[in-house]
Scaffold this motif. Structure first.
Motif, PDB file in Angstrom:
ATOM      1  N   VAL A  44      -8.994  20.239  13.317  1.00 35.13           N
ATOM      2  CA  VAL A  44      -9.436  21.584  13.397  1.00 35.13           C
ATOM      3  C   VAL A  44      -8.735  22.329  12.073  1.00 35.13           C
ATOM      4  O   VAL A  44      -9.482  23.142  11.247  1.00 35.13           O
ATOM      5  N   VAL A  47     -10.729  21.637   9.061  1.00 29.00           N
ATOM      6  CA  VAL A  47     -11.989  22.602   8.839  1.00 29.00           C
ATOM      7  C   VAL A  47     -11.480  23.996   8.581  1.00 29.00           C
ATOM      8  O   VAL A  47     -12.108  24.715   7.684  1.00 29.00           O
ATOM      9  N   ALA A  48     -10.356  24.620   9.208  1.00 30.43           N
ATOM     10  CA  ALA A  48      -9.825  25.871   8.776  1.00 30.43           C
ATOM     11  C   ALA A  48      -9.704  26.018   7.348  1.00 30.43           C
ATOM     12  O   ALA A  48     -10.105  27.064   6.698  1.00 30.43           O
ATOM     13  N   HIS A  51     -11.887  27.420   4.326  1.00 30.66           N
ATOM     14  CA  HIS A  51     -12.018  28.787   4.440  1.00 30.66           C
ATOM     15  C   HIS A  51     -10.827  29.419   3.934  1.00 30.66           C
ATOM     16  O   HIS A  51     -10.809  30.822   3.877  1.00 30.66           O
ATOM     17  N   PRO A 123     -14.085  33.853   8.795  1.00 32.58           N
ATOM     18  CA  PRO A 123     -14.262  32.489   9.066  1.00 32.58           C
ATOM     19  C   PRO A 123     -12.943  31.773   9.242  1.00 32.58           C
ATOM     20  O   PRO A 123     -12.587  30.988  10.172  1.00 32.58           O
ATOM     21  N   LEU A 124     -11.906  31.927   8.306  1.00 30.91           N
ATOM     22  CA  LEU A 124     -10.578  31.248   8.344  1.00 30.91           C
ATOM     23  C   LEU A 124      -9.952  31.824   9.725  1.00 30.91           C
ATOM     24  O   LEU A 124      -9.283  30.881  10.435  1.00 30.91           O
ATOM     25  N   HIS A 127     -11.434  29.848  12.672  1.00 29.27           N
ATOM     26  CA  HIS A 127     -11.049  28.467  12.868  1.00 29.27           C
ATOM     27  C   HIS A 127      -9.640  28.225  13.105  1.00 29.27           C
ATOM     28  O   HIS A 127      -9.160  27.354  13.961  1.00 29.27           O
ATOM     29  N   LEU A 130      -9.198  28.849  17.012  1.00 32.96           N
ATOM     30  CA  LEU A 130      -9.498  27.547  17.541  1.00 32.96           C
ATOM     31  C   LEU A 130      -8.544  26.627  17.525  1.00 32.96           C
ATOM     32  O   LEU A 130      -8.058  25.989  18.496  1.00 32.96           O
ATOM     33  N   ALA A 131      -7.846  26.556  16.566  1.00 26.40           N
ATOM     34  CA  ALA A 131      -6.701  25.504  16.354  1.00 26.40           C
ATOM     35  C   ALA A 131      -5.556  25.941  17.049  1.00 26.40           C
ATOM     36  O   ALA A 131      -4.855  25.012  17.751  1.00 26.40           O
TER      37      ALA A 131
END
Length: 190
Positions: A44, A47-48, A51, A123-124, A127, A130-131
């Motif tokens: 995750v 993915v972060a 961004h 977006p960053l 994410h 979520l992390a």
């Protein structure tokens, strides 16, 4: 140095896997669950980081944390009892302290919270929120190990606890120069 000549070993076909100590356990073992959550957290964060281009310092912190999550995985994969025949890689207090220093740095420039905030915004930030939730799950999984009578490095437990706070502050910081915190409005849609 780790050398991986083959990606598939077939040793897990029967639902079992090996820990760093060589012990064979079920893939549903609490230790394996904790390792899986740490691995998911690392993905995750990867993915972060897609961004984080405008946030060089946050990107550098996340890159270091990704490496430390492999250290944490090695720590969790090596039970302390029985003691391994080698010096196991363990999370150390200085890694926890660095997270605390970075939390303080990020928090200095943020407005004090006057509400709970919703995940989202840039977006960053989304994410990183979520992390943060995956980090909390990894921490819960590690606590289950301890509650089940397993010994877990105390610094590793503190690291997981601070990491979710770190990711929360990083998510807020990612929103500070644009979207801003998205505040919870209790009962707003009744």
């Amino acid at each position: 140095m780790v050398v991986l000549n083959r990606i598939y070993t077939k040793t897990g076909d029967g639902g079992r896997t090996r820990l760093a100590s060589g012990a064979t356990v079920s893939k549903t073992d609490a230790r394996v669950a904790a390792l899986g959550a740490v691995d998911e957290l690392n993905a995750v964060l990867g993915v972060a980081r897609l961004h984080s281009g405008q946030n060089d310092r946050i990107d550098a912190m996340l890159g270091r944390i990704q490496n430390e999550l492999f250290d944490l995985g090695a720590d969790l994969a090596t039970p302390s009892e029985p003691a391994p025949a080698w010096e196991a890689l363990r999370i150390v207090d200085s890694q926890v302290e660095r997270l605390e220093q970075e939390i303080d740095w990020m928090n200095e420039s943020l407005k004090p919270l006057d509400s709970f905030i919703l995940p989202g915004g840039a977006p960053l930030s989304a994410h990183l929120h979520l992390a943060r939730t995956v980090a909390r799950r990894a921490e819960r999984d590690a606590v289950r190990l301890v509650e089940g009578g397993e010994a877990v490095n105390e610094a590793a437990m503190r690291y997981l606890n601070r990491l979710s706070d770190h990711l929360f502050c990083a998510a807020r910081r990612a929103n500070a120069n644009g979207a801003g915190d998205i505040k919870w409005k209790p009962g707003a849609t009744r």
